[in-house]
Design a protein around this motif. Sequence first.
Motif, PDB file in Angstrom:
ATOM      1  N   ARG A 165       0.889  -1.195   0.061  1.00 34.11           N
ATOM      2  CA  ARG A 165      -0.057  -0.288   0.301  1.00 34.11           C
ATOM      3  C   ARG A 165       0.885   1.059  -0.081  1.00 34.11           C
ATOM      4  O   ARG A 165       2.095   0.814   0.862  1.00 34.11           O
ATOM      5  CB  ARG A 165      -0.817   0.069   1.253  1.00 34.11           C
ATOM      6  N   TYR A 166       0.302   2.269  -0.702  1.00 31.07           N
ATOM      7  CA  TYR A 166       1.249   3.483  -0.926  1.00 31.07           C
ATOM      8  C   TYR A 166       1.166   4.215   1.019  1.00 31.07           C
ATOM      9  O   TYR A 166      -0.154   4.351   0.961  1.00 31.07           O
ATOM     10  CB  TYR A 166       0.376   4.276  -1.445  1.00 31.07           C
ATOM     11  N   ARG A 167       1.414   4.931   1.638  1.00 31.56           N
ATOM     12  CA  ARG A 167       1.256   5.781   2.665  1.00 31.56           C
ATOM     13  C   ARG A 167       2.723   6.774   3.088  1.00 31.56           C
ATOM     14  O   ARG A 167       4.058   6.489   3.107  1.00 31.56           O
ATOM     15  CB  ARG A 167       1.988   4.588   3.393  1.00 31.56           C
ATOM     16  N   THR A 195       4.001  -2.801   3.847  1.00 32.22           N
ATOM     17  CA  THR A 195       3.177  -3.889   4.527  1.00 32.22           C
ATOM     18  C   THR A 195       3.586  -4.637   5.184  1.00 32.22           C
ATOM     19  O   THR A 195       4.243  -3.516   6.088  1.00 32.22           O
ATOM     20  CB  THR A 195       3.678  -4.838   2.579  1.00 32.22           C
ATOM     21  N   VAL A 196       2.781  -5.603   5.621  1.00 28.00           N
ATOM     22  CA  VAL A 196       3.388  -6.744   6.516  1.00 28.00           C
ATOM     23  C   VAL A 196       2.523  -8.034   6.522  1.00 28.00           C
ATOM     24  O   VAL A 196       2.448  -8.218   5.914  1.00 28.00           O
ATOM     25  CB  VAL A 196       2.067  -6.468   7.864  1.00 28.00           C
ATOM     26  N   GLY A 210      -2.898  -3.908   5.967  1.00 24.06           N
ATOM     27  CA  GLY A 210      -4.555  -3.573   6.884  1.00 24.06           C
ATOM     28  C   GLY A 210      -3.293  -3.353   7.751  1.00 24.06           C
ATOM     29  O   GLY A 210      -4.247  -2.387   8.804  1.00 24.06           O
ATOM     30  N   LEU A 211      -2.936  -3.819   8.206  1.00 29.84           N
ATOM     31  CA  LEU A 211      -2.007  -3.750  10.257  1.00 29.84           C
ATOM     32  C   LEU A 211      -1.552  -2.704   9.845  1.00 29.84           C
ATOM     33  O   LEU A 211      -1.158  -3.107  11.004  1.00 29.84           O
ATOM     34  CB  LEU A 211      -1.318  -5.616  10.432  1.00 29.84           C
ATOM     35  N   HIS A 251      -3.224   6.784   9.809  1.00 26.57           N
ATOM     36  CA  HIS A 251      -3.296   6.837   8.628  1.00 26.57           C
ATOM     37  C   HIS A 251      -3.776   4.790   8.502  1.00 26.57           C
ATOM     38  O   HIS A 251      -2.410   4.326   9.146  1.00 26.57           O
ATOM     39  CB  HIS A 251      -2.347   7.209   7.885  1.00 26.57           C
ATOM     40  N   ARG A 252      -4.741   4.620   8.179  1.00 24.83           N
ATOM     41  CA  ARG A 252      -4.643   3.216   6.820  1.00 24.83           C
ATOM     42  C   ARG A 252      -4.964   3.542   6.155  1.00 24.83           C
ATOM     43  O   ARG A 252      -5.066   4.322   5.050  1.00 24.83           O
ATOM     44  CB  ARG A 252      -6.282   3.210   7.696  1.00 24.83           C
ATOM     45  N   SER A 253      -4.434   2.021   5.098  1.00 26.12           N
ATOM     46  CA  SER A 253      -5.397   2.557   3.650  1.00 26.12           C
ATOM     47  C   SER A 253      -6.686   2.392   3.383  1.00 26.12           C
ATOM     48  O   SER A 253      -7.700   1.519   4.140  1.00 26.12           O
ATOM     49  CB  SER A 253      -4.719   1.471   2.552  1.00 26.12           C
ATOM     50  N   GLN A 254      -7.496   3.247   2.411  1.00 27.76           N
ATOM     51  CA  GLN A 254      -8.893   3.555   2.036  1.00 27.76           C
ATOM     52  C   GLN A 254      -8.925   2.053   2.080  1.00 27.76           C
ATOM     53  O   GLN A 254     -10.417   1.371   2.490  1.00 27.76           O
ATOM     54  CB  GLN A 254      -8.600   4.218   1.327  1.00 27.76           C
ATOM     55  N   ALA A 255      -7.923   0.767   1.255  1.00 28.72           N
ATOM     56  CA  ALA A 255      -8.813  -0.525   1.144  1.00 28.72           C
ATOM     57  C   ALA A 255      -8.969  -1.084   2.219  1.00 28.72           C
ATOM     58  O   ALA A 255      -9.777  -1.586   2.645  1.00 28.72           O
ATOM     59  CB  ALA A 255      -7.715  -1.242   0.602  1.00 28.72           C
ATOM     60  N   GLU A 256      -8.555  -0.591   3.422  1.00 31.94           N
ATOM     61  CA  GLU A 256      -8.747  -1.713   4.675  1.00 31.94           C
ATOM     62  C   GLU A 256      -9.744  -0.849   5.702  1.00 31.94           C
ATOM     63  O   GLU A 256      -8.920  -0.984   6.643  1.00 31.94           O
ATOM     64  CB  GLU A 256      -7.719  -2.447   5.560  1.00 31.94           C
ATOM     65  N   SER A 257      -9.828   0.320   5.669  1.00 33.11           N
ATOM     66  CA  SER A 257     -10.297   1.463   6.146  1.00 33.11           C
ATOM     67  C   SER A 257     -11.821   1.399   6.927  1.00 33.11           C
ATOM     68  O   SER A 257     -12.148   1.800   7.847  1.00 33.11           O
ATOM     69  CB  SER A 257      -9.937   2.773   5.794  1.00 33.11           C
TER      70      SER A 257
END
Length: 227
Positions: free
Chosen positions: A24-26, A32-33, A107-108, A170-176
Amino acid sequence: MAGKDDILTRSAIDDALAELPDWRYRLGGLATVYKCPTSAAALELIAAVGRIAEQQNHHPDLDWRYNRVFIRYTSHDAGSAVTQRDIRAATSAGEAAAEAGAAAEPGLYRTVEVGIDTPDPDGISEVWRVALGYRKDRFGNLEDPYGRGPRVWFQTTETPNPHRIHLDVHRSQAESGPVMEKTAATGALMDRDHAPQRVVVTDSQGNRLCLCTEAGDTQVYPRHANS
């Protein structure tokens, strides 16, 4: 060594991430994890990522938590932004993770920043920089030179909120989505005027935090107005 001319646009990053589903972009980096089958396997993955770093001369921020490995790539010499070197390194790390039997859990990976309302950032930033042992980044934010503590940024406003300090999570939009729903279920006030880039959360005592995603981030860290 990367330079400002090597910084990828968000469009180019998104195109690359379409081929890197683990990442993910951040905030100027790729994160990532990886969950490994065992703690020993996590150590083997760390060693593999270390070998990749030496081969490519590009080193990640890396954190080991039992059988999970948290990884973030950014090009510090390009002002902590994403360059092709980060794409190449993330690709190689992903291949090493697959060989280790690791499962991606992007997502973690969450990032926390501290925002401070002030009409005069220059008047207070040095106090915070010295006390924390931080340094200024290219945007005037304060960052831990070792990547351990949260970044501190100053929200310039002539009308500071009574609660001047807030957190940006901040979290990725995909997992928010699930986090937004669970936070709303606590009874907190949810200001969604600027979603999906951010949702301003206010608790029953007036304390604020922002649940943020990468939406709208153009690698120049656009900051939100007084909220």
